[in-house]
Design a protein around this motif. Sequence first.
Motif, PDB file in Angstrom:
ATOM      1  N   ARG A 104      38.996  57.993  21.226  1.00 21.81           N
ATOM      2  CA  ARG A 104      39.777  57.156  21.974  1.00 21.81           C
ATOM      3  C   ARG A 104      38.881  56.405  22.885  1.00 21.81           C
ATOM      4  O   ARG A 104      38.870  54.895  23.266  1.00 21.81           O
ATOM      5  N   ARG A 150      36.953  52.454  23.066  1.00 22.32           N
ATOM      6  CA  ARG A 150      37.234  51.481  23.929  1.00 22.32           C
ATOM      7  C   ARG A 150      36.052  50.841  24.533  1.00 22.32           C
ATOM      8  O   ARG A 150      36.006  49.684  24.887  1.00 22.32           O
ATOM      9  N   LEU A 171      44.688  39.987  25.129  1.00 20.54           N
ATOM     10  CA  LEU A 171      44.344  41.149  25.977  1.00 20.54           C
ATOM     11  C   LEU A 171      43.338  41.912  25.621  1.00 20.54           C
ATOM     12  O   LEU A 171      42.150  42.351  26.406  1.00 20.54           O
ATOM     13  N   ILE A 200      39.862  42.356  27.674  1.00 20.09           N
ATOM     14  CA  ILE A 200      39.521  44.098  27.957  1.00 20.09           C
ATOM     15  C   ILE A 200      38.031  44.066  27.493  1.00 20.09           C
ATOM     16  O   ILE A 200      37.098  44.770  28.114  1.00 20.09           O
ATOM     17  N   ILE A 214      39.178  50.645  33.803  1.00 15.65           N
ATOM     18  CA  ILE A 214      40.501  50.401  33.321  1.00 15.65           C
ATOM     19  C   ILE A 214      40.807  51.662  32.273  1.00 15.65           C
ATOM     20  O   ILE A 214      42.234  51.947  32.392  1.00 15.65           O
ATOM     21  N   TYR A 238      44.264  53.480  33.297  1.00 20.83           N
ATOM     22  CA  TYR A 238      45.528  53.128  32.705  1.00 20.83           C
ATOM     23  C   TYR A 238      45.656  53.860  31.367  1.00 20.83           C
ATOM     24  O   TYR A 238      46.838  54.074  31.272  1.00 20.83           O
ATOM     25  N   HIS A 239      44.794  54.243  30.688  1.00 24.03           N
ATOM     26  CA  HIS A 239      45.292  54.904  29.436  1.00 24.03           C
ATOM     27  C   HIS A 239      44.937  56.139  29.155  1.00 24.03           C
ATOM     28  O   HIS A 239      45.569  57.213  28.401  1.00 24.03           O
ATOM     29  N   ASN A 259      41.920  57.751  40.713  1.00 18.66           N
ATOM     30  CA  ASN A 259      40.791  57.079  41.143  1.00 18.66           C
ATOM     31  C   ASN A 259      39.634  57.980  41.540  1.00 18.66           C
ATOM     32  O   ASN A 259      38.363  57.765  41.271  1.00 18.66           O
ATOM     33  N   GLU A 318      37.178  51.666  42.923  1.00 18.94           N
ATOM     34  CA  GLU A 318      37.874  50.782  43.520  1.00 18.94           C
ATOM     35  C   GLU A 318      37.305  49.308  43.253  1.00 18.94           C
ATOM     36  O   GLU A 318      37.932  48.379  42.857  1.00 18.94           O
ATOM     37  N   LEU A 375      37.687  48.222  39.548  1.00 16.51           N
ATOM     38  CA  LEU A 375      39.150  48.025  39.247  1.00 16.51           C
ATOM     39  C   LEU A 375      39.324  46.681  39.771  1.00 16.51           C
ATOM     40  O   LEU A 375      39.914  45.826  39.254  1.00 16.51           O
ATOM     41  N   VAL A 376      39.109  46.335  41.068  1.00 11.85           N
ATOM     42  CA  VAL A 376      39.253  44.971  41.687  1.00 11.85           C
ATOM     43  C   VAL A 376      38.542  43.903  40.834  1.00 11.85           C
ATOM     44  O   VAL A 376      39.250  42.926  40.612  1.00 11.85           O
ATOM     45  N   LYS A 420      40.302  43.640  37.194  1.00  9.58           N
ATOM     46  CA  LYS A 420      41.671  42.940  37.423  1.00  9.58           C
ATOM     47  C   LYS A 420      41.454  41.526  37.778  1.00  9.58           C
ATOM     48  O   LYS A 420      42.322  40.515  37.270  1.00  9.58           O
ATOM     49  N   LEU A 470      40.680  39.635  34.628  1.00 15.06           N
ATOM     50  CA  LEU A 470      41.928  39.718  33.691  1.00 15.06           C
ATOM     51  C   LEU A 470      43.063  38.756  34.057  1.00 15.06           C
ATOM     52  O   LEU A 470      43.651  38.355  33.261  1.00 15.06           O
TER      53      LEU A 470
END
Lengths: 183, 158
Positions: free
Chosen positions: A34, A38, A120, A124, A135, A139-140, A145, A160, A163-164, A167, A170
């Motif tokens: 999985r 991704r 989406l 991604i 991500i 998230y999944h 972190n 971090e 992620l910043v 996002k 996105l």
Amino acid sequence: MDGASDEELMLRIATGDEPAFRMLAGRYAPLALRLARRVMGSSADAEEIVQEALLRLWVNAPRWRPVASFRTWFYRVVLNLCLNRKRRAPFLPIEEASDPADPTPDAAAGMERREIDRALVAAIAELPERQRAAITLTYHEGLSNAETAAALGTSVSAVETLLVRAKRTLRQRLGPMLDVGSK
Amino acid sequence: MTMTLARFQHLLDVHGADLARWPQPLRTAAERLLATDRAATAALVQARALDALIARDEPADADATRVLRALAARPLPAQRRLFLWRQWPSELLTLDFAPAWPRLAALAGVAALGFIIGLVDLGPMTVGANGEDSVSIVAENDIGAVVFAPDPLPEAHP
């Protein structure tokens, strides 16, 4: 052996215990697949990577030390293989994400939702690999972190930053859909 | 702690829109900001929508049958064993059971070296602004020099 922890199985695998290896492989192959799908955006590449990751697990088991959780360590093996590999197909083909036509009265709402989902998935999938991995893991896969940093072999502050940036991208790409998507 | 809108947006991206998962001091500052700043509230709403959207894109459970079947169809390669001199039972190589003598020997060596340095008068390496030597200057501030300084009160001697 069914109730054995990952670390207990690894200690057995280190002695050449093949049934223990098959059990641990069965436990983690879906999760690894999985994640690899991704990050790689390709099922074929993902399957090759997971197979290679499991073989490396077997070969290197005598040298493995439980200084971190097995799960985090194995995520790191899979992610290293993903990130080191040349990527030809950046994301899943749109056809794989589509559903058959819906004849029900709510078809319009369903179609709108599918459009949002496609956007989406594409957004991604177009993120740089490490941002996509961050991500996916947070998230999944439900990693914190700190755990994500261990899996990526980097610092918490680097995660971090990933992620910043992810996002921010996105938000820019999906901004108009955020109000719609929350319905 | 006062939080700006920019900082709040940054933390939304770092920790997500669920404030319950934020570290306590940051959560308190964020709640104070939200009580007075409409832009912060709007940012939180948008962050929740983005989080919900991303979480919705949960990858389907992967069928690993093909992978496991391919693994079962081939003999497993040889495992990479440790070198003979390190071939301890695996339990002995966890932190609790690792031999301690290398670390003890290193500690004893460092202590002996410090003792020798303390006994030997190396003389001034540099000279301070008032002509005093650096050993005296360091001795005032260095805990190691407090232990090993040959003369703790050099100014007492003419």
